[in-house]
Scaffold this motif. Structure first.
Motif, PDB file in Angstrom:
ATOM      1  N   ARG A 154       0.550  -1.415   0.072  1.00 28.00           N
ATOM      2  CA  ARG A 154      -0.202   0.618   0.487  1.00 28.00           C
ATOM      3  C   ARG A 154       0.919   1.804   0.375  1.00 28.00           C
ATOM      4  N   GLY A 155       1.934   1.467   0.570  1.00 39.52           N
ATOM      5  CA  GLY A 155       2.932   2.888   0.510  1.00 39.52           C
ATOM      6  C   GLY A 155       4.450   2.516  -0.251  1.00 39.52           C
ATOM      7  N   ILE A 156       3.602   1.412  -0.995  1.00 34.97           N
ATOM      8  CA  ILE A 156       4.891   1.589  -2.178  1.00 34.97           C
ATOM      9  C   ILE A 156       4.413   1.729  -4.078  1.00 34.97           C
ATOM     10  N   GLY A 157       5.145   2.562  -4.501  1.00 31.72           N
ATOM     11  CA  GLY A 157       4.778   3.237  -5.654  1.00 31.72           C
ATOM     12  C   GLY A 157       2.927   3.535  -5.967  1.00 31.72           C
ATOM     13  N   ASP A 158       2.479   3.192  -6.041  1.00 34.20           N
ATOM     14  CA  ASP A 158       1.506   3.089  -6.855  1.00 34.20           C
ATOM     15  C   ASP A 158       0.115   2.588  -5.760  1.00 34.20           C
ATOM     16  N   GLY A 159       0.853   1.663  -5.084  1.00 33.51           N
ATOM     17  CA  GLY A 159       0.195   0.740  -3.703  1.00 33.51           C
ATOM     18  C   GLY A 159      -0.515  -0.095  -4.010  1.00 33.51           C
ATOM     19  N   ARG A 160      -0.608  -0.906  -5.641  1.00 35.18           N
ATOM     20  CA  ARG A 160      -1.059  -2.023  -6.156  1.00 35.18           C
ATOM     21  C   ARG A 160      -0.259  -3.486  -5.969  1.00 35.18           C
ATOM     22  N   PRO A 161      -1.107  -4.661  -5.399  1.00 28.89           N
ATOM     23  CA  PRO A 161      -0.078  -6.023  -5.322  1.00 28.89           C
ATOM     24  C   PRO A 161       0.653  -5.534  -7.019  1.00 28.89           C
ATOM     25  N   ARG A 162       1.767  -6.465  -6.938  1.00 31.55           N
ATOM     26  CA  ARG A 162       2.638  -7.168  -8.057  1.00 31.55           C
ATOM     27  C   ARG A 162       2.401  -8.394  -8.180  1.00 31.55           C
ATOM     28  N   SER A 163       2.257  -8.431  -9.384  1.00 34.19           N
ATOM     29  CA  SER A 163       1.980 -10.078  -9.914  1.00 34.19           C
ATOM     30  C   SER A 163       2.960 -10.604 -10.072  1.00 34.19           C
ATOM     31  N   PRO A 164       3.528 -11.733 -10.361  1.00 34.94           N
ATOM     32  CA  PRO A 164       4.836 -12.536 -10.208  1.00 34.94           C
ATOM     33  C   PRO A 164       5.353 -12.426 -11.084  1.00 34.94           C
ATOM     34  N   GLU A 165       5.606 -11.899 -12.446  1.00 33.62           N
ATOM     35  CA  GLU A 165       6.155 -10.721 -13.796  1.00 33.62           C
ATOM     36  C   GLU A 165       6.535 -10.309 -13.455  1.00 33.62           C
ATOM     37  N   GLN A 166       5.946  -8.792 -12.238  1.00 29.54           N
ATOM     38  CA  GLN A 166       6.452  -7.587 -12.198  1.00 29.54           C
ATOM     39  C   GLN A 166       7.527  -7.971 -10.793  1.00 29.54           C
ATOM     40  N   THR A 167       7.051  -8.832 -10.119  1.00 32.08           N
ATOM     41  CA  THR A 167       8.108  -9.431  -8.739  1.00 32.08           C
ATOM     42  C   THR A 167       9.056  -9.549  -9.694  1.00 32.08           C
ATOM     43  N   ALA A 168       9.448 -10.767 -10.942  1.00 35.86           N
ATOM     44  CA  ALA A 168      10.332 -10.658 -11.188  1.00 35.86           C
ATOM     45  C   ALA A 168      11.687  -9.860 -11.858  1.00 35.86           C
ATOM     46  N   GLU A 169      11.038  -9.049 -12.066  1.00 32.94           N
ATOM     47  CA  GLU A 169      11.022  -7.521 -12.760  1.00 32.94           C
ATOM     48  C   GLU A 169      11.717  -6.660 -12.032  1.00 32.94           C
TER      49      GLU A 169
ATOM     50  N   PHE B 217       9.402   7.915   3.164  1.00 27.18           N
ATOM     51  CA  PHE B 217       7.713   6.590   2.750  1.00 27.18           C
ATOM     52  C   PHE B 217       6.858   7.649   3.010  1.00 27.18           C
ATOM     53  N   ARG B 218       5.511   6.951   2.734  1.00 27.50           N
ATOM     54  CA  ARG B 218       4.373   7.389   3.022  1.00 27.50           C
ATOM     55  C   ARG B 218       4.600   8.261   4.713  1.00 27.50           C
ATOM     56  N   THR B 219       4.192   9.684   4.833  1.00 20.61           N
ATOM     57  CA  THR B 219       3.185   9.738   5.508  1.00 20.61           C
ATOM     58  C   THR B 219       2.060   9.035   6.568  1.00 20.61           C
ATOM     59  N   GLY B 220       2.268   8.801   7.498  1.00 15.93           N
ATOM     60  CA  GLY B 220       0.947   8.069   8.122  1.00 15.93           C
ATOM     61  C   GLY B 220       2.397   6.455   8.418  1.00 15.93           C
TER      62      GLY B 220
ATOM     63  N   ASP C  49       1.209  12.395   0.282  1.00 14.60           N
ATOM     64  CA  ASP C  49       2.623  12.939   0.529  1.00 14.60           C
ATOM     65  C   ASP C  49       3.262  11.974   1.315  1.00 14.60           C
ATOM     66  N   LEU C  50       5.096  12.596   1.472  1.00 17.02           N
ATOM     67  CA  LEU C  50       6.136  11.547   1.140  1.00 17.02           C
ATOM     68  C   LEU C  50       7.110  12.275   2.348  1.00 17.02           C
ATOM     69  N   ALA C  51       7.262  11.252   3.437  1.00 19.15           N
ATOM     70  CA  ALA C  51       8.012  11.974   4.632  1.00 19.15           C
ATOM     71  C   ALA C  51       9.828  12.024   3.825  1.00 19.15           C
ATOM     72  N   VAL C  52      10.793  12.462   4.161  1.00 18.97           N
ATOM     73  CA  VAL C  52      11.778  12.749   3.740  1.00 18.97           C
ATOM     74  C   VAL C  52      12.731  12.564   5.345  1.00 18.97           C
ATOM     75  N   TYR C  53      12.680  11.653   5.521  1.00 24.64           N
ATOM     76  CA  TYR C  53      14.359  11.798   6.359  1.00 24.64           C
ATOM     77  C   TYR C  53      15.613  11.378   5.199  1.00 24.64           C
ATOM     78  N   GLY C  54      17.535  11.712   6.882  1.00 24.63           N
ATOM     79  CA  GLY C  54      18.170  11.740   6.220  1.00 24.63           C
ATOM     80  C   GLY C  54      19.444  11.252   7.456  1.00 24.63           C
ATOM     81  N   ILE C  55      20.741  10.617   6.196  1.00 25.24           N
ATOM     82  CA  ILE C  55      21.716  10.467   7.767  1.00 25.24           C
ATOM     83  C   ILE C  55      22.740  10.558   7.428  1.00 25.24           C
ATOM     84  N   ASP C  56      23.476  11.171   7.417  1.00 30.93           N
ATOM     85  CA  ASP C  56      25.901  11.760   6.526  1.00 30.93           C
ATOM     86  C   ASP C  56      25.866  10.717   7.791  1.00 30.93           C
TER      87      ASP C  56
END
Length: 177
Positions: A33-48, A134-137, A164-171
């Motif tokens: 749900r918080g990755i890309g378009d939030g849709r599940p990925r097919s086995p073919e997409q997972t292989a990609e 990552f997606r806020t919330g 909305d996306l939260a941005v975090y960083g560390i150096d």
């Protein structure tokens, strides 16, 4: 072959046998749900995905690791590094990311694996900075970045999907403190 062992996990490159369990993980709409378009990925997409992650390893010298439970050998998911292409605030920077099967949530595996990947980035690969987006919330991801010692740098919008996306960083200097 790059392999990292933590007290409970093995982070390693991808094997052909990883496709089926990762496909099952990425078919879960709650995991995705918080990755890309939030849709599940097919086995073919997972292989990609696995193919792209392996290409990243070959081109960059780092990438997404397969995360395996040390005791059982079970694939828990993917954690590692990638060069961010979006949002523009972090484009071109190295990002740490994670996705684990739901049965592995709430046990500290994401934090343990992400810490190992962050240490690999900053100490083994000599990177000066790593971000996380990552997606806020998403309180679980917020908990992971907090455990990593990453600092909030702002909120932006996903350039395609608009959430909305939260941005975090560390150096490196912050990491060594």
């Amino acid at each position: 072959m790059t392999e990292i062992r933590t007290p409970r996990l093995v982070l390693r490159r991808w094997l052909d046998d990883d496709l089926a369990p990762l496909s099952e993980i990425q078919a879960d709409p709650v995991v995705m749900r918080g990755i890309g378009d939030g849709r599940p990925r097919s086995p073919e997409q997972t292989a990609e995905d696995i193919e792209a992650w392996e290409e990243g390893w070959d081109e960059e010298g780092f990438g997404m690791f397969a995360v395996e439970l040390l005791g059982s050998g079970e694939l828990a998911g993917a954690v590692g590094l990638s060069v961010a292409d979006a949002p523009t605030e972090v484009a071109g920077q190295v990002a740490v990311g994670w996705r684990l099967g739901r049965v592995f949530w709430g046990q500290g595996y994401a934090s343990e694996a992400a810490h190992a990947a962050l240490e690999f980035a900053l100490q083994d690969r000599g990177l000066d900075r790593v971000v996380a987006v990552f997606r806020t919330g998403d309180s679980a991801s917020a908990n992971v970045v907090d455990k990593l010692g990453m600092e909030a740098e702002g909120v932006t919008q996903h350039p395609v999907h608009g959430y909305d996306l939260a941005v975090y960083g560390i150096d490196l200097t912050q990491y060594q403190e």
